[in-house]
Design a protein around this motif. Sequence first.
Motif, PDB file in Angstrom:
ATOM      1  N   CYS A   1       0.976  -1.507   0.194  1.00 52.69           N
ATOM      2  CA  CYS A   1       0.038  -0.017  -0.316  1.00 52.69           C
ATOM      3  C   CYS A   1       0.640   1.377   0.316  1.00 52.69           C
TER       4      CYS A   1
ATOM      5  N   ILE B   1       2.326  -5.763   4.170  1.00 46.08           N
ATOM      6  CA  ILE B   1       3.605  -5.462   4.914  1.00 46.08           C
ATOM      7  C   ILE B   1       2.280  -5.394   5.882  1.00 46.08           C
ATOM      8  N   GLU B   2       0.949  -5.298   5.338  1.00 45.30           N
ATOM      9  CA  GLU B   2      -0.089  -5.219   6.552  1.00 45.30           C
ATOM     10  C   GLU B   2      -0.402  -7.284   6.748  1.00 45.30           C
TER      11      GLU B   2
ATOM     12  N   CYS C   1      -2.111  -5.644   0.420  1.00 50.87           N
ATOM     13  CA  CYS C   1      -0.656  -5.193   1.798  1.00 50.87           C
ATOM     14  C   CYS C   1       0.017  -5.816   1.849  1.00 50.87           C
TER      15      CYS C   1
ATOM     16  N   CYS D   1       2.799   2.289   3.256  1.00 51.52           N
ATOM     17  CA  CYS D   1       4.646   0.997   3.172  1.00 51.52           C
ATOM     18  C   CYS D   1       4.815   1.209   2.410  1.00 51.52           C
TER      19      CYS D   1
HETATM   20 ZN   LIG Z   1       0.879  -1.246   3.278  1.00 48.18          ZN
END
Ligand SMILES: [Zn+2]
Length: 246
Positions: free
Chosen positions: A6, A33-34, A31, A9
């Motif tokens: 996203c 990272i999420e 995303c 990030c």
């Molecule tokens: Zn993210």
Amino acid sequence: GYSAICDSCKRHVMYRSTLNLNEEYEYVKECAIEDLHGFLHADKQIRRESIVKFSFMIPIEEQRSEFSSITHNRVVIDKEGKIPKGEQAMMLMKREHASGIYGFLCSMDLACAGVSLANPDKKLPQYDRKIRAEAAIVALADLFSGHFGAAQARATPIIKTLELVCMASKKPIPNAIHGFYKDYAEETASIVKAAMNQGLVKQDEIKIVAVGRPASIFKAEHILIDEAKTVSEAVTRIVEASDQWL
Ligand SMILES: [Zn+2]
């Protein structure tokens, strides 16, 4: 490159999700990272727990770290590049730096990469799950080579990884013992041995790679391991196992 990251990030702002979606799985999809790091969307009260868990990196048992204070001088310049006269132009500041042997522990539940924790029936295609798991493991090489912490422009950690035990397991196993304890390798080998004896995991369902002293300790317990000369070699072998099993 992989594009499911996203905008926040991408800018390395990742303490809270700014995506405005309706369920946990949509955030995971959007995303990586999420997905790995977990998130909280406060307004919507949607959250995901982190599947990558780090303990503190602390000086090992029976060894105190040494501290030293270093004085830095911050200098201001004017438009001509000159140091203006006056007290404000220079600022002395002290920074404390620590040195010693540090231990740490990290565990990753990569079977959950790309899988909704709220509804495990929802999962990403295998391609995405593999690439995210691989990225999470490879990122450890950065940590082992000192690419972490603050003030890296002047104080990049002076680091050498002395010992390492990496384990990738097809089935859930108990955590390894934190590197703080001087017998962490012996204790971790006992835990693995017990897990095998109890049938939690079979020898061909677990990949163990060791760098340095721990290799002989695992061998003494008759546990099959790979010995690696460097941390990057160890990380590569673990990536191979993850790729095969996910
Ligand atoms: Zn993210």
